[in-house]
Design a protein around this motif. Structure first.
Motif, PDB file in Angstrom:
ATOM      1  N   GLU A  40       0.849  -1.197   0.000  1.00 50.53           N
ATOM      2  CA  GLU A  40       0.000   0.000   0.000  1.00 50.53           C
ATOM      3  C   GLU A  40       0.885   1.249   0.000  1.00 50.53           C
ATOM      4  OE1 GLU A  40      -3.218   1.144  -0.292  1.00 50.53           O
ATOM      5  OE2 GLU A  40      -2.325   3.107   0.161  1.00 50.53           O
ATOM      6  N   ILE A  48     -10.049   5.298  -1.396  1.00 49.12           N
ATOM      7  CA  ILE A  48     -11.041   6.391  -1.421  1.00 49.12           C
ATOM      8  C   ILE A  48     -12.142   6.099  -0.397  1.00 49.12           C
ATOM      9  CG2 ILE A  48     -12.577   7.754  -2.909  1.00 49.12           C
ATOM     10  CD1 ILE A  48     -11.034   6.551  -5.315  1.00 49.12           C
ATOM     11  N   SER A  49     -12.300   4.832  -0.019  1.00 53.25           N
ATOM     12  CA  SER A  49     -13.334   4.457   0.957  1.00 53.25           C
ATOM     13  C   SER A  49     -12.782   4.413   2.381  1.00 53.25           C
ATOM     14  CB  SER A  49     -13.924   3.084   0.596  1.00 53.25           C
ATOM     15  OG  SER A  49     -14.389   3.075  -0.726  1.00 53.25           O
ATOM     16  N   HIS A  64     -20.055   7.488   1.559  1.00 55.08           N
ATOM     17  CA  HIS A  64     -20.095   6.154   0.962  1.00 55.08           C
ATOM     18  C   HIS A  64     -21.301   5.359   1.445  1.00 55.08           C
ATOM     19  CE1 HIS A  64     -16.055   7.097  -0.337  1.00 55.08           C
ATOM     20  NE2 HIS A  64     -16.081   6.014  -1.091  1.00 55.08           N
ATOM     21  N   ARG A  65     -22.305   5.296   0.606  1.00 62.58           N
ATOM     22  CA  ARG A  65     -23.442   4.414   0.917  1.00 62.58           C
ATOM     23  C   ARG A  65     -23.020   2.985   0.675  1.00 62.58           C
ATOM     24  NH1 ARG A  65     -28.247   5.342  -2.435  1.00 62.58           N
ATOM     25  NH2 ARG A  65     -26.802   5.940  -4.083  1.00 62.58           N
ATOM     26  N   ASN A 441     -16.653   3.665 -10.663  1.00 62.92           N
ATOM     27  CA  ASN A 441     -17.465   2.634 -10.023  1.00 62.92           C
ATOM     28  C   ASN A 441     -17.768   2.923  -8.557  1.00 62.92           C
ATOM     29  OD1 ASN A 441     -15.265   2.166  -8.415  1.00 62.92           O
ATOM     30  ND2 ASN A 441     -14.851   0.111  -9.140  1.00 62.92           N
ATOM     31  N   SER A 446     -15.620  -2.729  -7.343  1.00 70.59           N
ATOM     32  CA  SER A 446     -14.213  -3.012  -7.000  1.00 70.59           C
ATOM     33  C   SER A 446     -14.094  -4.361  -6.309  1.00 70.59           C
ATOM     34  CB  SER A 446     -13.671  -1.927  -6.069  1.00 70.59           C
ATOM     35  OG  SER A 446     -13.314  -0.796  -6.819  1.00 70.59           O
TER      36      SER A 446
HETATM   37  C1  LIG Z   1     -16.798  11.434  -3.821  1.00 73.08           C
HETATM   38  C2  LIG Z   1     -16.963   9.937  -3.906  1.00 73.08           C
HETATM   39  C3  LIG Z   1     -18.118   9.342  -3.394  1.00 73.08           C
HETATM   40  C4  LIG Z   1     -18.278   7.948  -3.465  1.00 73.08           C
HETATM   41  N1  LIG Z   1     -19.432   7.378  -2.968  1.00 73.08           N
HETATM   42  C5  LIG Z   1     -19.555   6.035  -2.949  1.00 73.08           C
HETATM   43  C6  LIG Z   1     -20.699   5.415  -2.349  1.00 73.08           C
HETATM   44  O1  LIG Z   1     -21.633   6.084  -1.891  1.00 73.08           O
HETATM   45  N2  LIG Z   1     -20.740   4.053  -2.283  1.00 73.08           N
HETATM   46  C7  LIG Z   1     -19.729   3.286  -2.781  1.00 73.08           C
HETATM   47  O2  LIG Z   1     -19.799   2.058  -2.648  1.00 73.08           O
HETATM   48  N3  LIG Z   1     -18.671   3.839  -3.410  1.00 73.08           N
HETATM   49  C8  LIG Z   1     -18.549   5.186  -3.500  1.00 73.08           C
HETATM   50  N4  LIG Z   1     -17.455   5.764  -4.099  1.00 73.08           N
HETATM   51  C9  LIG Z   1     -16.507   4.904  -4.831  1.00 73.08           C
HETATM   52  C10 LIG Z   1     -15.494   4.216  -3.925  1.00 73.08           C
HETATM   53  O3  LIG Z   1     -14.762   5.181  -3.215  1.00 73.08           O
HETATM   54  C11 LIG Z   1     -14.558   3.390  -4.799  1.00 73.08           C
HETATM   55  O4  LIG Z   1     -15.315   2.573  -5.661  1.00 73.08           O
HETATM   56  C12 LIG Z   1     -13.638   2.449  -4.023  1.00 73.08           C
HETATM   57  O5  LIG Z   1     -12.922   3.070  -2.982  1.00 73.08           O
HETATM   58  C13 LIG Z   1     -12.642   1.873  -5.021  1.00 73.08           C
HETATM   59  O6  LIG Z   1     -11.867   0.891  -4.394  1.00 73.08           O
HETATM   60  P1  LIG Z   1     -10.506   0.413  -5.037  1.00 73.08           P
HETATM   61  O7  LIG Z   1      -9.871  -0.490  -4.069  1.00 73.08           O
HETATM   62  O8  LIG Z   1     -10.775  -0.050  -6.403  1.00 73.08           O
HETATM   63  O9  LIG Z   1      -9.647   1.753  -5.225  1.00 73.08           O
HETATM   64  P2  LIG Z   1      -9.141   2.832  -4.179  1.00 73.08           P
HETATM   65  O10 LIG Z   1     -10.165   3.108  -3.155  1.00 73.08           O
HETATM   66  O11 LIG Z   1      -8.636   3.948  -5.017  1.00 73.08           O
HETATM   67  O12 LIG Z   1      -7.903   2.106  -3.471  1.00 73.08           O
HETATM   68  C14 LIG Z   1      -6.690   1.897  -4.162  1.00 73.08           C
HETATM   69  C15 LIG Z   1      -5.566   1.778  -3.155  1.00 73.08           C
HETATM   70  O13 LIG Z   1      -4.359   1.542  -3.880  1.00 73.08           O
HETATM   71  C16 LIG Z   1      -3.339   2.366  -3.348  1.00 73.08           C
HETATM   72  N5  LIG Z   1      -2.315   2.595  -4.394  1.00 73.08           N
HETATM   73  C17 LIG Z   1      -2.384   3.427  -5.463  1.00 73.08           C
HETATM   74  N6  LIG Z   1      -1.237   3.371  -6.167  1.00 73.08           N
HETATM   75  C18 LIG Z   1      -0.446   2.489  -5.544  1.00 73.08           C
HETATM   76  C19 LIG Z   1       0.867   1.996  -5.782  1.00 73.08           C
HETATM   77  N7  LIG Z   1       1.602   2.422  -6.818  1.00 73.08           N
HETATM   78  N8  LIG Z   1       1.388   1.095  -4.914  1.00 73.08           N
HETATM   79  C20 LIG Z   1       0.678   0.649  -3.847  1.00 73.08           C
HETATM   80  N9  LIG Z   1      -0.559   1.092  -3.567  1.00 73.08           N
HETATM   81  C21 LIG Z   1      -1.125   1.988  -4.408  1.00 73.08           C
HETATM   82  C22 LIG Z   1      -4.053   3.628  -2.933  1.00 73.08           C
HETATM   83  O14 LIG Z   1      -3.295   4.352  -1.978  1.00 73.08           O
HETATM   84  C23 LIG Z   1      -5.344   3.055  -2.349  1.00 73.08           C
HETATM   85  O15 LIG Z   1      -5.213   2.743  -0.992  1.00 73.08           O
HETATM   86  C24 LIG Z   1     -17.268   7.151  -4.060  1.00 73.08           C
HETATM   87  C25 LIG Z   1     -16.105   7.758  -4.571  1.00 73.08           C
HETATM   88  C26 LIG Z   1     -15.962   9.142  -4.512  1.00 73.08           C
HETATM   89  C27 LIG Z   1     -14.725   9.790  -5.079  1.00 73.08           C
END
Ligand SMILES: Cc1cc2nc3c(=O)[nH]c(=O)nc-3n(C[C@H](O)[C@H](O)[C@H](O)COP(=O)(O)OP(=O)(O)OC[C@H]3O[C@@H](n4cnc5c(N)ncnc54)[C@H](O)[C@@H]3O)c2cc1C
Length: 483
Positions: A40, A48-49, A64-65, A441, A446
């Motif tokens: 990480e 983002i969550s 985040h719902r 998404n 995810s």
């Molecule tokens: C304003 C907003 C509101 C939202 N509302 C909702 C909602 O109501 N309900 C819902 O379910 N979802 C919601 N979402 C979406 C949700 O936040 C994302 O879908 C979810 O967090 C994505 O998960 P992820 O693991 O794919 O990516 P991320 O949450 O982006 O996690 C990726 C991780 O990888 C790490 N990383 C990045 N690059 C590297 C690297 N080179 N080496 C090691 N680690 C790295 C990052 O630091 C991070 O910890 C919302 C998003 C936003 C922006």
């Protein structure tokens, strides 16, 4: 780059990122008896969550719902977090436009009624005009929405907020994400639905009127998942951004992270990657060819910051969030974290408002001092009439880079180029998640892409995670976007 040390464990699955996708992948691998190494980049889980915390105040990045139609995801949420940690929250959100609150999701009669008879007539005429003379190019967000709601309603309820979120004119945005959410809804069908609510419509409404929420915010889910992953025997390394993926003979062999002590190399059997897909491709060693690098460089993101203002509880509002459609202020949306969970608020009689600004990393707002941002946020709330002078007791700023993958005119073909190159050259590297697949998404997508990927790794199944579309069914509301 300096010397590389090896972490000396036998090759095993390496997971990039400890957000929802990465931790879901590690947890599912652990359940199948395959411990993993999670790398990480930051010092916190949840991506983002996450739940950000300052002086005991907890902030959601957005709001985040926890809501999904995908049963395996729903089950997993409840497997990870005990029932007593979930709150069932009523959903309330409105649009603030010219001093008035409009129901959101938009309701035809509320919207037209609030606009006043003259403006309502203009909107209906504008809609009829758009039906007779549909915009020629409906592949853009602007053309797509104007065709369905008319130009006037489009300008009032869709254009300003969308342009704040994406930072580009709405005629430069693709219709994709509007199409995904608005689907076949138009002003006419919205009015029809309002007059004759069908069973299906009721089902949709009831599904979105309440949602689950961990009492300490979304990050609570991922903090617990992190503990479970450690209990299973996997390792999670923080502050280890992945900078290189070595590959040979069609597979990745090592993942290199940039740790405080220098570069650390992890031998891998598979790589489940939730890091931004363009950066993943650019980290390949030997490097991908020029045209593939170019496609990677062309993918864009939008960044995000929250100005959190602590105010007396009475200055809050019942909504979870309010959209700010006024073009004269930069704030795009305001959360009331106390409406999400009272347990996010450490002081009785207070609440915390999260003002959301959509920015580009490195621009003026992104680089502004926290104190200036707090002052700007306070002034904008006063200007809008949503706060009186002297009510803000303290403030905090939380920045989130790469919060939104951009859907611009060329993103699809660029993603396709990266995806094909990865498939053909590093078959054991599996992109998952939001930036991992450049997919706008929610958590459920995810998580589900991570779950299916792990199934592919463990059982040899052949799910095509690029085909996962968890949103098709339930976003059929009159909305431009929930985020
Ligand atoms: C304003 C907003 C509101 C939202 N509302 C909702 C909602 O109501 N309900 C819902 O379910 N979802 C919601 N979402 C979406 C949700 O936040 C994302 O879908 C979810 O967090 C994505 O998960 P992820 O693991 O794919 O990516 P991320 O949450 O982006 O996690 C990726 C991780 O990888 C790490 N990383 C990045 N690059 C590297 C690297 N080179 N080496 C090691 N680690 C790295 C990052 O630091 C991070 O910890 C919302 C998003 C936003 C922006």
């Amino acid at each position: 780059m300096g010397d590389i040390t090896s972490n000396d464990t036998a090759a095993r699955p390496v997971v990039i990122g400890a957000g929802p996708a990465g931790l879901t992948a590690a947890y599912q691998l652990g359940k199948a008896g395959r411990t993993a190494t999670v790398l990480e980049a930051t010092e916190i889980v949840g991506g983002i969550s996450q739940t950000a915390e300052r002086d005991g105040w907890r902030f959601d990045i957005g709001g985040h719902r926890f809501f999904t139609k995908v049963k395996p995801v729903q089950n997993l949420w409840h497997e990870i977090l005990p029932d007593e940690d979930f709150l069932l929250r009523p959903r309330m959100s409105r649009i603030f436009y010219k001093g008035k609150f409009y129901d959101y999701p938009l309701k035809a009669f509320n919207a037209l009624g609030n606009l006043g008879i003259i403006e309502a007539v203009r909107c209906v005429l504008s809609y009829l005009w758009a039906r007779l003379n549909p915009p020629k190019d409906q592949t853009t967000f602007e053309g797509f929405v104007a065709a369905r709601f008319g130009w006037r309603l489009y300008r009032i309820f869709f254009k300003t907020y969308t342009e704040k979120v994406w930072g580009v004119p709405a005629d430069g945005l693709q219709a994709d994400f509007a199409a995904q959410r608005i689907k076949n809804l138009s002003l006419l069908s919205a009015i029809w639905n309002a007059v004759t609510p069908s069973r299906n419509q009721k089902d949709i409404t009831s599904l979105i009127e309440e949602f689950e929420y961990p009492r300490h915010g979304p990050g609570m889910m991922w903090e617990r998942c992190h503990e479970l992953v450690l209990d299973q025997g996997s390792d999670v390394h923080f502050r280890q951004p992945v900078v290189k993926v070595r590959h040979a003979d069609g597979n990745a062999t090592h993942v290199v992270a940039d740790a405080a002590e220098g570069l650390v190399e992890h031998a891998c059997t598979d790589v489940v990657s939730s890091m931004p897909i363009p950066l993943l491709v650019q980290a390949m060693d030997p490097p991908a060819p020029e045209d593939v690098q170019l496609a990677a460089k062309s993918l864009q993101f939008r960044d995000f910051l929250t100005v959190a203002l602590v105010v007396p509880e009475a200055d809050g509002f019942p909504d979870n969030w309010i959209y700010i459609h006024a073009p004269e202020v930069e704030v795009g949306r305001v959360q009331n974290f106390g409406s999400w969970s009272p347990q996010m608020i450490p002081e009785p009689g207070k609440t915390c408002l999260g003002l959301e600004y959509f920015v580009n990393e490195g621009d003026e707002l992104w680089g502004a001092d926290d104190a200036d941002l707090i002052a700007q946020g306070t002034q904008e709330m006063i200007r809008l009439g949503l706060l009186e002078e002297g009510r803000v007791e303290k403030g905090y700023v939380v920045r989130m880079p790469k919060a939104y993958p951009m859907y611009d005119a060329t993103y699809k073909e660029n993603v396709e180029i990266l995806r094909r190159w990865l498939d053909e050259n590093v078959a054991n590297v599996h992109p998952v998640g939001r930036n991992g697949m450049h997919r706008y998404n929610n958590q459920d997508h995810s998580m589900y892409t991570a779950m299916l990927t792990v199934e592919n790794i463990v059982t040899g199944s052949a799910h095509d995670v690029w085909e996962v579309n968890v949103e098709a069914e339930y976003h059929e509301e009159l909305s431009e976007n929930d985020e």
